[in-house]
Design a protein around this motif. Sequence first.
Motif, PDB file in Angstrom:
ATOM      1  N   ARG A 143      17.595  18.788  41.354  1.00  0.00           N
ATOM      2  CA  ARG A 143      17.854  19.960  40.599  1.00  0.00           C
ATOM      3  C   ARG A 143      17.398  21.114  41.100  1.00  0.00           C
ATOM      4  O   ARG A 143      18.022  22.284  41.388  1.00  0.00           O
ATOM      5  N   THR A 144      16.190  21.007  41.499  1.00  0.00           N
ATOM      6  CA  THR A 144      15.494  22.370  42.152  1.00  0.00           C
ATOM      7  C   THR A 144      16.218  22.679  43.486  1.00  0.00           C
ATOM      8  O   THR A 144      16.492  23.924  43.656  1.00  0.00           O
ATOM      9  N   LEU A 145      16.608  21.638  44.309  1.00  0.00           N
ATOM     10  CA  LEU A 145      17.016  22.006  45.441  1.00  0.00           C
ATOM     11  C   LEU A 145      18.616  22.613  45.319  1.00  0.00           C
ATOM     12  O   LEU A 145      18.994  23.823  46.151  1.00  0.00           O
ATOM     13  N   ASP A 146      19.337  21.984  44.447  1.00  0.00           N
ATOM     14  CA  ASP A 146      20.685  22.498  44.060  1.00  0.00           C
ATOM     15  C   ASP A 146      20.431  24.052  43.766  1.00  0.00           C
ATOM     16  O   ASP A 146      21.442  24.762  44.092  1.00  0.00           O
ATOM     17  N   ARG A 147      19.459  24.360  42.742  1.00  0.00           N
ATOM     18  CA  ARG A 147      19.373  25.708  42.334  1.00  0.00           C
ATOM     19  C   ARG A 147      18.940  26.649  43.306  1.00  0.00           C
ATOM     20  O   ARG A 147      19.455  27.896  43.405  1.00  0.00           O
ATOM     21  N   ASN A 148      18.182  26.126  44.198  1.00  0.00           N
ATOM     22  CA  ASN A 148      17.943  27.040  45.509  1.00  0.00           C
ATOM     23  C   ASN A 148      18.820  27.407  46.330  1.00  0.00           C
ATOM     24  O   ASN A 148      19.155  28.336  46.756  1.00  0.00           O
ATOM     25  N   ILE A 149      20.024  26.371  46.552  1.00  0.00           N
ATOM     26  CA  ILE A 149      21.009  26.551  47.107  1.00  0.00           C
ATOM     27  C   ILE A 149      22.118  27.425  46.717  1.00  0.00           C
ATOM     28  O   ILE A 149      22.614  28.363  47.188  1.00  0.00           O
ATOM     29  N   SER A 150      22.001  27.318  45.077  1.00  0.00           N
ATOM     30  CA  SER A 150      22.906  28.089  44.698  1.00  0.00           C
ATOM     31  C   SER A 150      22.645  29.469  44.565  1.00  0.00           C
ATOM     32  O   SER A 150      23.595  30.416  44.716  1.00  0.00           O
ATOM     33  N   THR A 151      21.335  29.846  44.578  1.00  0.00           N
ATOM     34  CA  THR A 151      20.845  31.329  44.522  1.00  0.00           C
ATOM     35  C   THR A 151      20.575  31.504  45.851  1.00  0.00           C
ATOM     36  O   THR A 151      19.774  32.704  45.918  1.00  0.00           O
ATOM     37  N   GLN A 152      21.180  31.043  46.913  1.00  0.00           N
ATOM     38  CA  GLN A 152      21.059  31.562  48.258  1.00  0.00           C
ATOM     39  C   GLN A 152      19.514  31.693  48.701  1.00  0.00           C
ATOM     40  O   GLN A 152      18.987  32.720  49.373  1.00  0.00           O
ATOM     41  N   TYR A 153      18.571  30.921  48.381  1.00  0.00           N
ATOM     42  CA  TYR A 153      17.135  30.789  48.600  1.00  0.00           C
ATOM     43  C   TYR A 153      17.034  31.310  50.400  1.00  0.00           C
ATOM     44  O   TYR A 153      16.296  32.306  50.535  1.00  0.00           O
TER      45      TYR A 153
END
Length: 344
Positions: A143-153
């Motif tokens: 979930r954390t990885l998916d969010r960071n990818i979605s927000t262009q970390y």
Amino acid sequence: MKTNNNIKKVSIDDTFLAEVKSIVEQGRQQAYASVSQLMIETYWKIGERIVLQEQKGKERADYGTQLIEQLSEELTQTYGKGFSGRYLRAFRQFYIAVPDFEIWKSRFPNLTWTHIFKTLRVEDLTAVRWYLSTASQEMWSVRTLDRNISTQYYERHFKQPHLPETIENIMVSDKLELLKNPIIAEFLGFKKDDSFSETELESAIISHLQEFIMELGRGFAFMGRQELIRTANNDYFIDLVFYNVILKCYVLIDLKIGKISHQDVGQMDMYVRMYDELKRTDGDNPTIGIVLCSETDADIAKYSILNGNEQLFASKYKLYLPSEEELRREIETQKKLFILQHEN
């Protein structure tokens, strides 16, 4: 047949029962991990074989598309679900991103196929490798990885021209990269035009602390909220205190609504000096102070104590995720302010 009702029921010791349950749980975890690693290796090998087969085709692009679709049809007929064209292309991309599987086995043993599959939607292979490496090192959940990818970390904070592209060298040590700026805090629940107090902002950050730490940067561990520093004359309270395990230092954060002022910078400078003297222990590097504000200022960066100071930072937060172009302009602005702050 008669049942012997005289058999006494044995009372099981709680410690004994707990130990047996622990053995079962450990066994199941090891079995799952083993199956997961075998599955990942199988997918990698399929990806390798697809690439090798594609390289034999004269019209590589068209041939590759036909090859994957035909292979998907054959494998699905034999083995059922799990071999769609989408998955086969992911296997292929996995091999291309990590062509040496020995590196994978030694460096990313804690990642699952779901971690990998989420990452493979990123087009930039350097970014893919960075996400995989960081997810493994930081123990990110899917979930954390998916969010960071979605927000262009990665794109927002680590895409530098000098960034090494090899898996072995993707390790960030620069403070500018560890202390991210701007901080995109859209997860706090505030909208673009919301009105709120510093107390409400602090409460929102505390409520979403795990996400906030991920957005703040790498290596951060939460230490305290409204932490007291007591001197002979007064009591002082720091909004948020973290410890960064990479920089090996305490990081103090003071939340401010609106534009940063020289008084805000002076107050944080005092907190940093006090923390260094009263809290810092042997082995810790000098404390870092961050004034987290909704608007930074070029004059403050250039003419205040921020200028040339490696312990003080002004970091901007945004309560919503802007467009790609807005984000690009914002990052460039914050870079210029950072250069002004550290031009000496």
